[in-house]
Design an enzyme around this catalytic site. Structure first.
Site, PDB file in Angstrom:
ATOM      1  N   HIS A 133     109.165  32.820  32.836  1.00 42.84           N
ATOM      2  CA  HIS A 133     108.908  33.605  31.621  1.00 42.84           C
ATOM      3  C   HIS A 133     109.495  35.016  31.783  1.00 42.84           C
ATOM      4  CE1 HIS A 133     106.408  30.757  29.536  1.00 42.84           C
ATOM      5  NE2 HIS A 133     105.456  30.750  30.451  1.00 42.84           N
TER       6      HIS A 133
ATOM      7  N   HIS B  18     106.644  29.576  37.848  1.00 42.42           N
ATOM      8  CA  HIS B  18     106.438  29.368  36.411  1.00 42.42           C
ATOM      9  C   HIS B  18     106.449  30.712  35.673  1.00 42.42           C
ATOM     10  CE1 HIS B  18     104.558  27.305  32.855  1.00 42.42           C
ATOM     11  NE2 HIS B  18     104.188  28.557  32.614  1.00 42.42           N
ATOM     12  N   GLU B  19     105.600  31.614  36.104  1.00 36.26           N
ATOM     13  CA  GLU B  19     105.513  32.908  35.419  1.00 36.26           C
ATOM     14  C   GLU B  19     106.828  33.680  35.561  1.00 36.26           C
ATOM     15  OE1 GLU B  19     103.238  33.148  33.413  1.00 36.26           O
ATOM     16  OE2 GLU B  19     101.897  31.619  34.233  1.00 36.26           O
TER      17      GLU B  19
HETATM   18 ZN   LIG Z   1     103.789  29.335  30.681  1.00 37.30          ZN
END
Ligand SMILES: [Zn+2]
Length: 676
Positions: A472, A468-469
């Site tokens: 980003h 997830h990170e």
């Molecule tokens: Zn997030």
């Protein structure tokens, strides 16, 4: 000599973290604010007529040193914030607030911004990123009240202050109500039956902290969750449920007056700024754009999920009865039997998965995925200074082009806040001389640390968080935009989780797992049946879980759309929403709004729908990868070009359409959750 104010001669001019000491920050802030004020004064005093370049672009570039110092300081504060850093923060905050007020309430500066904005309204000369930057800049002033007549400016300031105070008080009351009750159980109490050892250890520590023997469970989310999921004693579950679901509703810490006051303030602010409801105001710069689009999503999901939720609850009740359950199936029976049913359906011990996820292999897997899809190369750097000895630093290349510095910070520290996040020490942008300034991206996590006996073995959830990170981070590292304000993750709130959540999808793809998920001792590959089970687990009770999220989304929209003067009985109004999606008996006296911090003390007011919105986007985007193959290079290149590289420099819908070939649909999300 203050290293924060020097020209950095380090490799790639990265921050000399080792030389930067806490005492350097305050004087650096003072200097940098002075310099930023000079930049602003130059814009204001420019004898030329205001135009996009000499006002909006110059404003985007103003205070470069201040941005750098602030980015360094606040990032370090979060991940290595010792007492000295905290004390500095208290001195720095007022300086920054004062500076920002000076900028955004400077009538001469606003007059120039407004003139450029009015010119654009007339001739529509600007397009694309330039238009977005102008709108965003103008909005930053206007939403702070800069465009109001003086009398209303005063009222706006009063409302903003009252709102801030009420939101703070809401959070404090919710917290006090959470801490005001606990259940204390003696060692050997039959009421403890079913609660796992690991949870008992935490409960014993809580008891000890209060000077008690035995175990204490309070109303914090993990404790409530533990009791509701595992306690065999039904009356204990009911007790904890009832106390948790009536927190701050009536009594000493009642939050109902705060809710009314907060909604009144928000409504009046929206009115002053020319919006009918607070929702219209909040949605003004989101991808969803307006209320009908939000309701369209919520309603479509509801149509699919509600019947499924009813079926799931019926199945769950029947399962409970087979286990000997009698009486009316209640809310405090839900998590308990869900866990039992989950265990029966999926014979998968999550603890067992960890052996396939040693940290170093996971890093290789995540890097490898980015290499395959986006042609990224990660070179570990010993020359670039980390901000903490535990941090690993990488230089990131795309083919031959240098793209970013990546800092990876994996394990907990007493000076690090909890959770996981991506952040940047510097945003990508093009500077005044035309140089492509590449970003410094950092991922901060709190993963299971290694022990003497074994390396760091990540849980399935931790690997998911890493992906997830890292999604980003891809958004940051691949950014190719001109203006810092629009780069990387500076996109609308209901769009920014698309890259992160999309990247999680690979976790259950065998093609990805096979590249790295091997037993840390034997080298054996993760078994296929585990992967299959993990995928199916996503669908378990998906209808019910979806309906629950939808009910919060509807509630949020109701509070921020109805006239604040009509907000009287909080529970009655809340029920009017929940009743439309209810799948279990209503429990008299319970009310959740008084502790719904997302809406009343956090930043999700008129934004809760965003969770589902982003899910719709990423599931739909991933379905194109599935059509073309999850490792399909061409699809990944298209995605990088259309979305990752653009940051917030393009309309979010336009970006999505450029990748997907059409506007988003909910079908892929329904399919993934087994709801169609
Ligand atoms: Zn997030």
């Amino acid at each position: 000599m203050n290293p924060l104010l020097e020209q950095w001669t380090t490799p790639r001019q990265t921050p000399p973290f080792i030389e930067i000491k806490t005492e350097h920050y305050l004087p650096a802030f003072e200097e940098a604010i002075k310099a930023a004020k000079q930049d602003i004064a130059r814009i204001v005093n420019n004898p030329e007529a205001p135009n996009f370049e000499n006002t909006i672009v110059d404003l985007d570039r103003a205070g470069e040193k201040l941005s750098t110092v602030a980015d360094l300081f606040f990032n370090i504060l979060e991940c290595d914030g010792d007492d000295a850093m905290q004390a500095t923060a208290e001195k720095v905050q007022p300086l920054l607030v004062q500076y920002e007020n000076e900028v955004y309430q400077d009538p001469d500066l606003f007059a120039r911004v407004k003139a450029v904005h009015e010119q654009q309204e007339k001739d529509k000369a600007l397009q694309g990123a330039e238009k977005i930057l102008l709108d965003k800049t103008y909005d930053a002033f206007v939403s702070g009240g800069a465009n109001l007549p003086d009398e209303q400016k005063k009222r706006f300031a009063e409302l903003s202050l009252e709102l801030a105070n009420r939101q703070l008080d809401f959070g404090q009351r919710a917290l006090k109500a959470t801490n005001a009750w606990h259940v204390h159980l003696e060692k050997g109490s039959p009421r403890l039956a079913g609660i796992p050892e690991s949870a008992l250890a935490i409960a014993a520590q809580k008891a000890a902290d209060k000077g008690l023997q035995g175990y204490v469970f309070d109303l914090s989310a993990p404790d409530v969750n533990t009791v509701l999921t595992y306690a065999d004693d039904r009356s204990l579950r009911e007790d904890v449920y009832m106390h948790s679901s009536t927190k701050a509703y009536g009594g000493e810490f009642d939050n109902c007056e705060n809710i009314k006051a907060i909604l009144k303030c928000r409504e009046e602010i929206a009115h002053l700024l020319g919006y009918k409801h607070y929702t219209n105001y909040a949605l003004r710069n989101r991808m969803a754009k307006d209320l009908p689009h939000v309701y369209k999503l919520l309603d479509e999901l509801k149509a699919a999920a509600l019947p499924a939720a009813h079926r799931e609850i019926t199945e769950l009740e029947q399962f409970a009865q087979k286990q000997g359950f009698e009486g009316t199936f209640q809310r405090w029976d839900l998590s308990y039997f869900m866990e039992k049913l989950r265990q029966e359906k999926f014979n998968l011990d999550m603890e067992k998965l960890k052996v396939y996820f040693p940290l170093n292999q996971v890093i290789n897997g995540v890097f490898g995925l980015a290499a395959n899809l986006y042609d990224l190369r990660f070179e570990k750097s010993e020359a670039i200074q980390p901000y903490h000895p535990d941090v690993q630093v990488f230089e990131v290349f795309r083919k031959e082009k240098f793209m970013a510095i990546l800092y990876l910070d994996f394990h907990p520290r007493s000076t690090k806040r909890s959770g996981a996040w991506m952040t940047e020490f510097r945003d990508q942008h093009i500077d005044a001389e035309g140089n492509d300034i590449r970003p410094w991206v950092s991922l901060v996590m709190n993963f299971t640390p290694p022990t003497k006996e074994q390396p760091s073995l990540l849980t399935f959830n931790e690997v998911n968080t890493f992906l997830h990170e890292f999604g980003h981070a891809l958004n940051g590292m691949l950014s190719e935009v001109k203006y810092a304000t629009l780069s990387g993750t500076h996109s609308p709130r209901d769009f920014v989780e698309l890259p992160s959540q999309l990247n999680e999808n690979w976790l259950t793809e065998p093609e990805f797992l096979r590249t790295f998920a091997r037993h840390y001792q034997t080298g054996e590959l993760i078994p296929d049946e585990y992967v299959e089970q993990l995928k199916n687990m996503n669908k378990f009770m998906a209808g019910y879980l979806c309906v629950r999220q939808l009910s919060f989304g509807y509630l949020d929209m109701m509070w921020h759309t109805m006239p604040a003067s009509e907000v009287d009985d909080i529970r009655r109004l809340e029920r009017s929403i929940f009743d439309t999606v209810e799948v279990l008996p209503v429990v008299p006296g319970t009310c959740m709004s008084p502790t719904f911090g997302h809406l009343f003390s956090g930043g999700y007011a008129a934004g809760y729908y965003g969770y589902k919105w982003a899910e719709m986007l990423e599931a739909d985007a991933f379905s194109l990868f599935k059509e073309n193959g999850v490792m399909n290079h061409e699809t990944a290149q298209k995605y990088a070009e259309a979305i990752l590289s653009k940051g917030g420099s393009m309309d979010a819908m336009e970006m999505f359409v450029n990748f997907r070939g059409r506007e988003p649909k909910i079908e892929a999300l329904l399919e993934r959750d087994g709801l169609r």
